[in-house]
Design an enzyme around this catalytic site. Structure first.
Site, PDB file in Angstrom:
ATOM      1  CE1 TYR A   4      -4.039  -1.998   0.539  1.00  0.00           C
ATOM      2  CE2 TYR A   4      -2.643  -3.261   2.009  1.00  0.00           C
ATOM      3  CZ  TYR A   4      -3.805  -3.135   1.284  1.00  0.00           C
ATOM      4  OH  TYR A   4      -4.733  -4.143   1.299  1.00  0.00           O
TER       5      TYR A   4
ATOM      6  CG  HIS B 129      -5.364   4.786   5.048  1.00  0.00           C
ATOM      7  ND1 HIS B 129      -5.716   5.881   5.815  1.00  0.00           N
ATOM      8  CD2 HIS B 129      -5.858   3.705   5.714  1.00  0.00           C
ATOM      9  CE1 HIS B 129      -6.387   5.479   6.878  1.00  0.00           C
ATOM     10  NE2 HIS B 129      -6.479   4.167   6.852  1.00  0.00           N
TER      11      HIS B 129
ATOM     12  CE1 TYR C 161      -3.570  -4.924   5.167  1.00  0.00           C
ATOM     13  CE2 TYR C 161      -2.617  -6.706   6.468  1.00  0.00           C
ATOM     14  CZ  TYR C 161      -2.988  -6.175   5.244  1.00  0.00           C
ATOM     15  OH  TYR C 161      -2.772  -6.898   4.105  1.00  0.00           O
TER      16      TYR C 161
ATOM     17  CG  ASN D 110      -7.076  -2.898  11.818  1.00  0.00           C
ATOM     18  OD1 ASN D 110      -6.006  -3.218  11.311  1.00  0.00           O
ATOM     19  ND2 ASN D 110      -8.121  -3.699  11.844  1.00  0.00           N
TER      20      ASN D 110
END
Length: 191
Positions: free
Chosen positions: A16, A21, A67, A69
């Site tokens: 990513y 993000h 990730y 979270n």
């Protein structure tokens, strides 16, 4: 202001990195490059890091390689291991509520809807206080799905603007550490 830890919130960078993000990881990579440093991967604890001297202090630059979270778990483990207080860290992340090209410092941060920030509170406890640097990515037009928007790359025009903003943020981080937060905020928050 003494910052022992500067963290760019991130999803796994091999999947990513170029997404909106992951703006926090862009910032850390740009900052490491400024100091002619390459990030080192800590495979056991899933993060990239390097130590840099900014002014009179050493700061640990970190990109969690998990990730968003669960970034808080990585950050919590780092602060415990290195004996860093939460108010000695700057958390850098994307912000949907700021237009692309806008960035803001927030000191003594207390709440947020950002999943990475929520993860920090989950790991440190609700009374945790830290500092943030929010880099605007704007909201999607036409009520586009937020998750899709966050996990896609910005347009070429947006990318140029984001990179300019990150460059300005890095200059302001230097001012923050070498001088004071009021001076840094005045420069960063000026239109």
């Amino acid at each position: 202001m003494k910052l022992k830890l500067i963290v760019g919130l991130s999803n796994p960078i091999n999947l990513y990195y170029n997404t909106r993000h992951n703006i926090g990881s862009w910032y850390i990579k740009f900052l490491a490059k400024k100091y002619k440093k390459n990030l080192i991967k800590n495979k056991k604890y899933c993060f990239y890091y390097i130590d840099v001297k900014i002014g009179d202090y050493y700061s640990k630059l970190v990109i969690p390689d998990t990730y968003m979270n669960v970034n808080g778990t990585i950050i919590y483990n780092i602060t415990n291991f290195y004996k860093i207080y939460s108010n000695e860290m700057l958390i850098v992340h994307d912000d949907l509520d700021l237009d692309t090209g806008i960035a803001r410092f927030k000191f003594n941060h207390k709440n947020s809807t950002h999943n990475g920030i929520k993860s920090i509170y989950k790991s440190f406890g609700a009374k945790c206080i830290f500092n943030t640097l929010r880099i605007g990515i704007g909201r999607p037009k036409l009520n586009k799905n937020i998750n899709s928007y966050l996990l896609n790359n910005p347009s070429p025009k947006e990318e140029i603007l984001i990179k300019k903003t990150i460059t300005k943020c890095i200059k302001c981080t230097d001012v923050l550490i070498k001088k004071n937060k009021d001076h840094a905020m005045n420069i960063l928050h000026k239109k």
